[in-house]
Design an enzyme around this catalytic site. Structure first.
Site, PDB file in Angstrom:
ATOM      1  N   LYS A  53      48.611  67.466  41.266  1.00  0.00           N
ATOM      2  CA  LYS A  53      48.438  68.521  40.258  1.00  0.00           C
ATOM      3  C   LYS A  53      47.536  69.628  40.816  1.00  0.00           C
ATOM      4  O   LYS A  53      47.819  70.817  40.665  1.00  0.00           O
ATOM      5  CB  LYS A  53      47.830  67.928  38.968  1.00  0.00           C
ATOM      6  CG  LYS A  53      48.824  67.083  38.177  1.00  0.00           C
ATOM      7  CD  LYS A  53      48.182  66.217  37.095  1.00  0.00           C
ATOM      8  CE  LYS A  53      49.222  65.296  36.471  1.00  0.00           C
ATOM      9  NZ  LYS A  53      48.716  64.358  35.490  1.00  0.00           N
ATOM     10  N   GLN A  97      43.366  62.240  32.930  1.00  0.00           N
ATOM     11  CA  GLN A  97      44.422  61.365  33.472  1.00  0.00           C
ATOM     12  C   GLN A  97      44.352  59.989  32.823  1.00  0.00           C
ATOM     13  O   GLN A  97      43.292  59.370  32.748  1.00  0.00           O
ATOM     14  CB  GLN A  97      44.261  61.258  35.004  1.00  0.00           C
ATOM     15  CG  GLN A  97      45.410  60.573  35.707  1.00  0.00           C
ATOM     16  CD  GLN A  97      46.726  61.333  35.642  1.00  0.00           C
ATOM     17  OE1 GLN A  97      46.762  62.556  35.537  1.00  0.00           O
ATOM     18  NE2 GLN A  97      47.828  60.610  35.694  1.00  0.00           N
ATOM     19  N   ASP A 120      48.437  68.919  28.151  1.00  0.00           N
ATOM     20  CA  ASP A 120      49.254  67.696  28.225  1.00  0.00           C
ATOM     21  C   ASP A 120      50.116  67.532  26.966  1.00  0.00           C
ATOM     22  O   ASP A 120      51.066  66.746  26.962  1.00  0.00           O
ATOM     23  CB  ASP A 120      48.319  66.473  28.276  1.00  0.00           C
ATOM     24  CG  ASP A 120      48.386  65.747  29.601  1.00  0.00           C
ATOM     25  OD1 ASP A 120      49.376  65.905  30.324  1.00  0.00           O
ATOM     26  OD2 ASP A 120      47.432  65.003  29.899  1.00  0.00           O
TER      27      ASP A 120
HETATM   28  N1  GUN Z   1      49.423  59.300  33.115  1.00  0.00           N
HETATM   29  C1  GUN Z   1      50.746  59.221  33.355  1.00  0.00           C
HETATM   30  N2  GUN Z   1      51.375  60.353  32.999  1.00  0.00           N
HETATM   31  C2  GUN Z   1      50.424  61.169  32.518  1.00  0.00           C
HETATM   32  C3  GUN Z   1      50.452  62.492  31.993  1.00  0.00           C
HETATM   33  O1  GUN Z   1      51.490  63.158  31.882  1.00  0.00           O
HETATM   34  N3  GUN Z   1      49.249  63.000  31.611  1.00  0.00           N
HETATM   35  C4  GUN Z   1      48.101  62.290  31.701  1.00  0.00           C
HETATM   36  N4  GUN Z   1      46.995  62.867  31.269  1.00  0.00           N
HETATM   37  N5  GUN Z   1      48.047  61.067  32.170  1.00  0.00           N
HETATM   38  C5  GUN Z   1      49.205  60.509  32.589  1.00  0.00           C
END
Ligand code: GUN
Length: 283
Positions: A53, A97, A120
């Site tokens: 990211k 995350q 998100d």
């Molecule tokens: N863990 C797995 N996929 C995601 C996501 O799209 N966002 C976040 N914050 N954590 C994740």
């Protein structure tokens, strides 16, 4: 019939190129979109997602910070960290995350993120707005899936979409978005009886279960659009989707590969949400 491959990587690149240009325009007007990503602990998969990211942000000119916290951080300290980011004018998007260590209440953490910075799309305000079809940040993977189907040139309206999996991150929201696009939607899951009877009715099948090669050619209606959200690491080290790509591609009309299908779209939608957040917040 051999299916057309939906090349998520190429679609993602196209969108990122357009976003890069947009970010460059915003910068000329003094606005640098900023994303903060918090990671707690050292889950290797999470670390690799977070780095991806950060790198993607850098490539299109978004400012990003990775905030690494020890797995022993208290929930209170994590919430204070989020509060500070909510107040930070240089940060327009905040992402924590998941998963988090067991001693931290995931809901409390998600609720703490300002809905305006929740790129998100996990905050209940955004989830609620998505449900009623109002303006909001859409969750990245479901949003990316809809984008891929639309860009294949196929109509969603009126089709029977079957979503296998009911997670809060993918299954439930993608079902809502497909409904918003006027599909007739069925959500199948681990307690579903006669799974094959249901998946065989799907004009659009979204597999988001996390079981390698669960869906085979015999589960598919000929000509279906098949979207594979699974990312399963096999013992051999290779990645496999939830769909048996080799056999299903002989039956489907469109299919996403793993890797290179849905995956690259998830980060791209995060970038798009961050740019939107910067524009909204700076208005
Ligand atoms: N863990 C797995 N996929 C995601 C996501 O799209 N966002 C976040 N914050 N954590 C994740």
């Amino acid at each position: 019939m051999t299916a057309q491959i939906i090349k998520g990587k190429e679609v993602a690149q196209e969108i990122r190129t357009a976003l890069k240009e947009e970010v460059s325009g915003l910068k000329e007007n003094g606005l640098v979109p900023g994303l903060a990503v918090i990671i707690v602990g050292e889950n290797p998969a999470s670390l690799s997602y977070v780095r991806a990211k950060h790198k993607a942000c850098g490539e299109i000119g978004i400012y990003s910070e990775i905030i690494e916290k020890d797995a022993s951080i208290t929930e209170e300290d994590l919430l204070s960290e989020i509060d500070a980011l909510n107040e930070n004018p240089d940060i327009h998007g905040i992402l924590v995350q998941l998963p988090l260590p067991k001693h931290i209440n995931e809901k409390a953490v998600i609720n703490k993120i300002s809905a305006l910075k929740d790129v998100d799309g996990f905050h209940p305000v955004n989830v609620g707005n998505m449900l009623i079809g109002d303006d909001c940040y859409l969750p990245c993977t479901p949003d990316g899936i809809i984008e891929l189907i639309k860009r294949s040139g196929e109509d969603i309206s009126g089709k029977h979409a079957v979503v296998v999996g009911r997670s809060n991150i993918v299954g439930k929201p993608v079902a809502m978005l497909l409904l918003q696009e006027n599909a007739t939607v069925t959500v199948a899951h681990s307690r579903t009886k006669n799974m094959r009877e249901i998946t065989k009715q799907a004009d659009i099948l979204v597999a988001a279960v996390g079981k390698p090669n669960l869906i085979g050619a015999e589960d598919i209606k000929p000509g279906a659009i098949v979207i594979d959200v699974g990312v399963n690491r096999l013992e051999s080290g290779k990645l496999a989707g939830d769909v048996d790509f080799e056999s299903v591609k002989e039956v489907a009309s469109y299919i996403t590969p793993v890797p290179g299908g849905v995956g690259p779209m998830t980060i791209t939608m995060l970038l798009r949400n961050t740019v939107e957040a910067a524009k909204k917040i700076s208005k």
